[in-house]
Motif scaffolding. Structure first.
Motif, PDB file in Angstrom:
ATOM      1  N   ARG A 126      -8.167   9.623  56.868  1.00  0.00           N
ATOM      2  CA  ARG A 126      -6.743   9.893  57.059  1.00  0.00           C
ATOM      3  C   ARG A 126      -6.224   9.050  58.208  1.00  0.00           C
ATOM      4  O   ARG A 126      -6.716   9.132  59.329  1.00  0.00           O
ATOM      5  CB  ARG A 126      -6.494  11.373  57.336  1.00  0.00           C
ATOM      6  CG  ARG A 126      -5.030  11.631  57.609  1.00  0.00           C
ATOM      7  CD  ARG A 126      -4.385  12.802  56.957  1.00  0.00           C
ATOM      8  NE  ARG A 126      -4.837  13.306  55.704  1.00  0.00           N
ATOM      9  CZ  ARG A 126      -4.200  13.083  54.544  1.00  0.00           C
ATOM     10  NH1 ARG A 126      -3.143  12.316  54.496  1.00  0.00           N
ATOM     11  NH2 ARG A 126      -4.633  13.623  53.439  1.00  0.00           N
ATOM     12  N   ALA A 127      -5.206   8.232  57.913  1.00  0.00           N
ATOM     13  CA  ALA A 127      -4.609   7.344  58.917  1.00  0.00           C
ATOM     14  C   ALA A 127      -4.042   8.161  60.067  1.00  0.00           C
ATOM     15  O   ALA A 127      -3.376   9.166  59.865  1.00  0.00           O
ATOM     16  CB  ALA A 127      -3.507   6.494  58.284  1.00  0.00           C
ATOM     17  N   GLY A 128      -4.355   7.730  61.275  1.00  0.00           N
ATOM     18  CA  GLY A 128      -3.815   8.372  62.465  1.00  0.00           C
ATOM     19  C   GLY A 128      -4.465   9.690  62.824  1.00  0.00           C
ATOM     20  O   GLY A 128      -4.091  10.308  63.821  1.00  0.00           O
ATOM     21  N   GLU A 156       1.934   5.864  56.484  1.00  0.00           N
ATOM     22  CA  GLU A 156       3.385   5.961  56.336  1.00  0.00           C
ATOM     23  C   GLU A 156       3.909   4.765  55.558  1.00  0.00           C
ATOM     24  O   GLU A 156       3.486   3.635  55.778  1.00  0.00           O
ATOM     25  CB  GLU A 156       4.060   5.991  57.709  1.00  0.00           C
ATOM     26  CG  GLU A 156       3.976   7.333  58.380  1.00  0.00           C
ATOM     27  CD  GLU A 156       4.859   7.398  59.610  1.00  0.00           C
ATOM     28  OE1 GLU A 156       5.933   6.749  59.624  1.00  0.00           O
ATOM     29  OE2 GLU A 156       4.455   8.086  60.540  1.00  0.00           O
ATOM     30  N   ALA A 157       4.835   5.037  54.662  1.00  0.00           N
ATOM     31  CA  ALA A 157       5.436   3.970  53.872  1.00  0.00           C
ATOM     32  C   ALA A 157       6.247   3.043  54.774  1.00  0.00           C
ATOM     33  O   ALA A 157       7.031   3.494  55.600  1.00  0.00           O
ATOM     34  CB  ALA A 157       6.321   4.556  52.782  1.00  0.00           C
TER      35      ALA A 157
END
Length: 175
Positions: A126-128, A156-157
Motif C-alpha cells: 500500500r502506497a504511503g 493517488e490518481a
C-alpha cells in the motif's frame, strides 16, 4: 486478488480459484456481499468437508471462491497442519490458477506456511502506508526467487495532467 482472478478468468478459457486464506481477517466474502458458507477452516478441521464442496462460482467475475469459513481461535496453527497440503493437492488438478489471499507476511507467519504450497508470490504494497523496511523484510523472508512481482495499491490518481492535456487540445480544436 479479485481483480487478478477476474483478469485471468476473463475469457472463460481458464478456471481460476481464489482461496481466502486470511483466516485472521477474512474480507473477500464480505466485500462480495456473499452469505457465509463452510470454507477453508471447515476443510482444515473436518475431513468430512471436501474442499470441492465448499467452492462456489462467483458471477459476474467468472472465478471460483473457497471462502475462509467460520472464524477459529487458532488460524495460524490451522494453516500449519498437513491438511492444507492435502487440500491443495485435491484442488490443483481442478483449476488452471489457484490464487491464495493471505494475511500480511509481517507480523504473522501464515504466508510462510502457505508459501510451501505455492509456485510463486505476488506482493501487494500500500502506497504511503507499507514501510520500506517491511517490504525488504518480506522479500527476505519469502525469498527473491519466489516473488514474481509487487503490486502497488492505493496510489493517488495524478490524472489531472491527463485531463488538462485533453482540455487544452479541445480548446485548440474549437478555435
Amino acid at each position: 486478488i479479485l481483480n487478478l482472478a477476474t483478469a485471468l478468468a476473463e475469457r472463460g478459457k481458464r478456471t481460476v480459484l481464489v482461496v481466502e486464506a486470511d483466516l485472521h481477517n477474512s474480507s473477500l466474502s464480505e466485500s462480495l456481499r456473499l452469505n457465509p458458507w463452510a470454507g477453508l477452516t471447515e476443510c482444515l478441521v473436518d475431513d468430512l468437508t471436501p474442499p470441492l464442496s465448499a467452492i462456489r462460482r462467483i458471477e459476474p467475475l467468472g472465478c471460483y471462491l473457497l471462502p475462509a469459513g467460520e472464524p477459529r481461535r487458532n488460524p495460524t496453527e490451522l494453516l500449519q497442519t498437513p491438511a492444507l497440503g492435502k487440500i491443495m493437492q485435491k484442488l490443483s488438478p481442478c483449476f488452471d490458477w489457484i490464487l491464495i489471499d493471505s494475511p500480511p507476511v509481517i507480523p504473522l507467519t501464515d504466508a510462510l506456511s502457505l508459501q510451501q504450497h505455492t509456485d510463486a508470490s505476488l506482493l501487494v504494497v500500500r502506497a504511503g502506508q507499507t514501510p520500506r523496511e517491511a517490504v525488504e523484510q518480506t522479500i527476505a523472508l519469502l525469498g527473491k526467487k519466489h516473488i514474481v512481482g509487487i503490486v502497488l495499491n492505493g496510489v493517488e490518481a495524478r490524472d489531472h495532467l491527463y485531463y488538462q492535456y485533453y482540455d487544452g487540445n479541445r480548446r485548440h480544436q474549437e478555435d
